[in-house]
Design a protein around this motif. Structure first.
Motif, PDB file in Angstrom:
ATOM      1  N   GLU A 173       0.739  -1.173  -0.054  1.00  0.00           N
ATOM      2  CA  GLU A 173       0.027  -0.048   0.056  1.00  0.00           C
ATOM      3  C   GLU A 173       0.984   1.277  -0.171  1.00  0.00           C
ATOM      4  OE1 GLU A 173      -3.538   0.182  -0.318  1.00  0.00           O
ATOM      5  OE2 GLU A 173      -3.254  -1.764  -0.476  1.00  0.00           O
ATOM      6  N   LEU A 174       2.000   1.091   0.374  1.00  0.00           N
ATOM      7  CA  LEU A 174       3.039   2.389   0.283  1.00  0.00           C
ATOM      8  C   LEU A 174       3.710   2.342  -0.938  1.00  0.00           C
ATOM      9  CD1 LEU A 174       4.481   1.550   3.815  1.00  0.00           C
ATOM     10  CD2 LEU A 174       2.498   3.232   3.289  1.00  0.00           C
ATOM     11  N   SER A 175       3.062   2.988  -2.020  1.00  0.00           N
ATOM     12  CA  SER A 175       3.632   3.113  -3.337  1.00  0.00           C
ATOM     13  C   SER A 175       5.048   3.705  -3.659  1.00  0.00           C
ATOM     14  CB  SER A 175       2.685   3.927  -4.156  1.00  0.00           C
ATOM     15  OG  SER A 175       2.496   5.190  -3.659  1.00  0.00           O
ATOM     16  N   ARG A 176       5.290   4.793  -2.753  1.00  0.00           N
ATOM     17  CA  ARG A 176       6.611   5.298  -3.062  1.00  0.00           C
ATOM     18  C   ARG A 176       7.806   4.413  -2.518  1.00  0.00           C
ATOM     19  NH1 ARG A 176       7.224  10.275   0.130  1.00  0.00           N
ATOM     20  NH2 ARG A 176       5.518   9.469   1.476  1.00  0.00           N
ATOM     21  N   LEU A 177       7.692   3.745  -1.604  1.00  0.00           N
ATOM     22  CA  LEU A 177       8.408   2.594  -0.976  1.00  0.00           C
ATOM     23  C   LEU A 177       8.666   1.471  -2.073  1.00  0.00           C
ATOM     24  CD1 LEU A 177       9.857   1.927   1.543  1.00  0.00           C
ATOM     25  CD2 LEU A 177       8.009   0.745   2.397  1.00  0.00           C
ATOM     26  N   LEU A 204       4.525  14.415  17.669  1.00  0.00           N
ATOM     27  CA  LEU A 204       3.859  13.185  17.189  1.00  0.00           C
ATOM     28  C   LEU A 204       4.937  12.296  17.328  1.00  0.00           C
ATOM     29  CD1 LEU A 204       2.117  14.099  13.933  1.00  0.00           C
ATOM     30  CD2 LEU A 204       1.163  13.634  16.115  1.00  0.00           C
ATOM     31  N   GLU A 205       4.848  11.014  18.040  1.00  0.00           N
ATOM     32  CA  GLU A 205       5.640  10.027  18.044  1.00  0.00           C
ATOM     33  C   GLU A 205       5.256   8.832  17.191  1.00  0.00           C
ATOM     34  OE1 GLU A 205       7.619   8.549  22.310  1.00  0.00           O
ATOM     35  OE2 GLU A 205       5.400   7.575  22.025  1.00  0.00           O
ATOM     36  N   VAL A 206       6.226   8.438  16.473  1.00  0.00           N
ATOM     37  CA  VAL A 206       5.981   7.485  15.578  1.00  0.00           C
ATOM     38  C   VAL A 206       6.790   6.227  15.945  1.00  0.00           C
ATOM     39  CG1 VAL A 206       5.764   6.776  13.135  1.00  0.00           C
ATOM     40  CG2 VAL A 206       5.507   9.196  13.807  1.00  0.00           C
ATOM     41  N   VAL A 207       5.822   5.053  15.837  1.00  0.00           N
ATOM     42  CA  VAL A 207       6.696   3.764  16.339  1.00  0.00           C
ATOM     43  C   VAL A 207       6.497   2.694  15.101  1.00  0.00           C
ATOM     44  CG1 VAL A 207       7.072   1.921  17.736  1.00  0.00           C
ATOM     45  CG2 VAL A 207       6.668   4.014  18.664  1.00  0.00           C
ATOM     46  N   LEU A 208       7.391   2.079  14.565  1.00  0.00           N
ATOM     47  CA  LEU A 208       7.241   1.447  13.399  1.00  0.00           C
ATOM     48  C   LEU A 208       7.899   0.110  13.502  1.00  0.00           C
ATOM     49  CD1 LEU A 208       8.044   3.833  10.442  1.00  0.00           C
ATOM     50  CD2 LEU A 208       5.776   2.780  10.716  1.00  0.00           C
ATOM     51  N   LYS A 209       7.515  -1.088  13.056  1.00  0.00           N
ATOM     52  CA  LYS A 209       7.885  -2.252  13.152  1.00  0.00           C
ATOM     53  C   LYS A 209       7.637  -3.260  11.896  1.00  0.00           C
ATOM     54  CE  LYS A 209       8.069  -2.492  18.327  1.00  0.00           C
ATOM     55  NZ  LYS A 209       9.471  -2.483  18.497  1.00  0.00           N
ATOM     56  N   GLY A 210       8.581  -3.932  11.498  1.00  0.00           N
ATOM     57  CA  GLY A 210       8.352  -4.825  10.238  1.00  0.00           C
ATOM     58  C   GLY A 210       9.469  -5.124   9.685  1.00  0.00           C
ATOM     59  N   HIS A 221      11.633   4.469  16.017  1.00  0.00           N
ATOM     60  CA  HIS A 221      10.939   5.217  17.115  1.00  0.00           C
ATOM     61  C   HIS A 221      11.340   6.719  16.700  1.00  0.00           C
ATOM     62  CE1 HIS A 221      10.262   6.712  21.372  1.00  0.00           C
ATOM     63  NE2 HIS A 221       9.216   6.534  20.923  1.00  0.00           N
ATOM     64  N   SER A 222      10.366   7.650  16.297  1.00  0.00           N
ATOM     65  CA  SER A 222      10.789   8.908  15.792  1.00  0.00           C
ATOM     66  C   SER A 222       9.753   9.814  16.765  1.00  0.00           C
ATOM     67  CB  SER A 222      10.251   9.189  14.580  1.00  0.00           C
ATOM     68  OG  SER A 222      11.049   8.525  13.646  1.00  0.00           O
ATOM     69  N   ALA A 273       1.343   8.698   4.487  1.00  0.00           N
ATOM     70  CA  ALA A 273       2.590   9.246   3.938  1.00  0.00           C
ATOM     71  C   ALA A 273       3.735   9.583   4.921  1.00  0.00           C
ATOM     72  CB  ALA A 273       1.941  10.612   3.371  1.00  0.00           C
ATOM     73  N   LEU A 274       2.955   9.892   6.353  1.00  0.00           N
ATOM     74  CA  LEU A 274       4.132  10.091   7.369  1.00  0.00           C
ATOM     75  C   LEU A 274       4.816   8.715   7.712  1.00  0.00           C
ATOM     76  CD1 LEU A 274       5.108  11.741   9.755  1.00  0.00           C
ATOM     77  CD2 LEU A 274       3.169  10.999  10.963  1.00  0.00           C
ATOM     78  N   ILE A 275       4.128   7.497   7.783  1.00  0.00           N
ATOM     79  CA  ILE A 275       4.783   6.417   7.930  1.00  0.00           C
ATOM     80  C   ILE A 275       5.859   6.043   6.670  1.00  0.00           C
ATOM     81  CG2 ILE A 275       4.409   4.011   8.067  1.00  0.00           C
ATOM     82  CD1 ILE A 275       3.221   5.614  10.508  1.00  0.00           C
ATOM     83  N   GLU A 276       5.394   6.339   5.707  1.00  0.00           N
ATOM     84  CA  GLU A 276       6.119   5.774   4.443  1.00  0.00           C
ATOM     85  C   GLU A 276       7.337   6.819   4.531  1.00  0.00           C
ATOM     86  OE1 GLU A 276       5.379   4.924  -0.306  1.00  0.00           O
ATOM     87  OE2 GLU A 276       4.046   6.469   0.810  1.00  0.00           O
ATOM     88  N   ASP A 277       7.334   8.008   4.694  1.00  0.00           N
ATOM     89  CA  ASP A 277       8.551   9.161   4.988  1.00  0.00           C
ATOM     90  C   ASP A 277       9.549   8.541   5.894  1.00  0.00           C
ATOM     91  OD1 ASP A 277       7.336  10.916   3.098  1.00  0.00           O
ATOM     92  OD2 ASP A 277       6.626  12.325   4.636  1.00  0.00           O
ATOM     93  N   GLU A 278       9.052   8.222   7.134  1.00  0.00           N
ATOM     94  CA  GLU A 278       9.914   7.662   7.962  1.00  0.00           C
ATOM     95  C   GLU A 278      10.553   6.437   7.505  1.00  0.00           C
ATOM     96  OE1 GLU A 278      10.578   9.127  11.237  1.00  0.00           O
ATOM     97  OE2 GLU A 278       9.704  10.741  10.015  1.00  0.00           O
ATOM     98  N   VAL A 279       9.880   5.482   7.060  1.00  0.00           N
ATOM     99  CA  VAL A 279      10.468   4.355   6.544  1.00  0.00           C
ATOM    100  C   VAL A 279      11.763   4.560   5.395  1.00  0.00           C
ATOM    101  CG1 VAL A 279      10.049   2.211   5.239  1.00  0.00           C
ATOM    102  CG2 VAL A 279       8.861   2.823   6.914  1.00  0.00           C
ATOM    103  N   LEU A 280      11.402   5.459   4.294  1.00  0.00           N
ATOM    104  CA  LEU A 280      12.166   6.023   3.285  1.00  0.00           C
ATOM    105  C   LEU A 280      13.425   6.539   3.884  1.00  0.00           C
ATOM    106  CD1 LEU A 280       9.685   7.255   0.813  1.00  0.00           C
ATOM    107  CD2 LEU A 280      11.115   4.963   0.597  1.00  0.00           C
ATOM    108  N   LEU A 281      13.397   7.160   5.059  1.00  0.00           N
ATOM    109  CA  LEU A 281      14.547   8.018   5.696  1.00  0.00           C
ATOM    110  C   LEU A 281      15.254   6.984   6.295  1.00  0.00           C
ATOM    111  CD1 LEU A 281      12.815  11.112   7.269  1.00  0.00           C
ATOM    112  CD2 LEU A 281      14.396  11.103   5.257  1.00  0.00           C
TER     113      LEU A 281
END
Length: 170
Positions: free
Chosen positions: A38-42, A68-74, A94-95, A125-133
């Motif tokens: 679902e994250l097309s830019r990724l 905004l605190e963003v936590v991603l796992k995968g 963890h951002s 889009a925020l999630i995708e930005d954090e992953v790309l970075l």
């Protein structure tokens, strides 16, 4: 009746939008899972788009700052630049992102990244930005885990080397 089905389908696949200031000020939180596809830019950075990411976006108010605190796992499947094979890249991010009005987006805090406060912030889009970075520019397996593309080319460059090896065995 047909119109209702389309309406429900649109609701099921709607991207989550938040009023970032209200979200942070009131300590709201979103926890969900999103398919990587679902994250097309990724997609341009991946060898395949299988799997999913789990994320939590939490609003915080600290002193006069809205955060905004963003936590991603995968796990993202990247292409190794040595062997060109698949490389599993674990994400455990963890951002903390300080919300600022558009007219004052100078990063005045070296310890914290800043983003523009928005009345309709696209969470995906925020999630995708954090992953790309977070993704490495040139991903590689650890030393010794894969054959380099150069070694593979050297082995396949001389087709008679295989015959010579067979001749020695006889």
């Amino acid at each position: 009746m047909g119109g209702r089905n389309i309406y429900h389908a649109r609701l099921m696949f709607a991207r989550p939008l938040i009023d970032s200031i209200d979200f942070a000020r009131n300590g709201k939180e979103i926890c969900a899972e999103i398919p990587i596809a679902e994250l097309s830019r990724l997609g341009d950075r991946l060898i395949n788009s299988e799997g999913a990411l789990t994320y939590t976006v939490r609003g915080l108010k600290e002193d006069s700052m809205l955060i905004l605190e963003v936590v991603l796992k995968g796990v993202c499947k990247l292409q190794c630049q040595r062997c060109l094979g698949e490389l599993s890249y674990p994400l455990d991010l963890h951002s903390r992102l300080k919300l600022l009005p558009a007219d004052s987006l100078e990063e005045d805090d070296d310890d914290m990244d800043c983003i523009e406060a928005a009345p309709q912030l696209d969470v995906l889009a925020l999630i995708e930005d954090e992953v790309l970075l977070d993704l490495p520019f040139a991903p590689k397996h650890l030393e010794g885990v894969c054959n380099t593309a150069e070694e593979s080319l050297q082995q396949s460059a001389n087709p008679f080397a295989v015959l010579a090896g067979l001749k020695r065995k006889q």
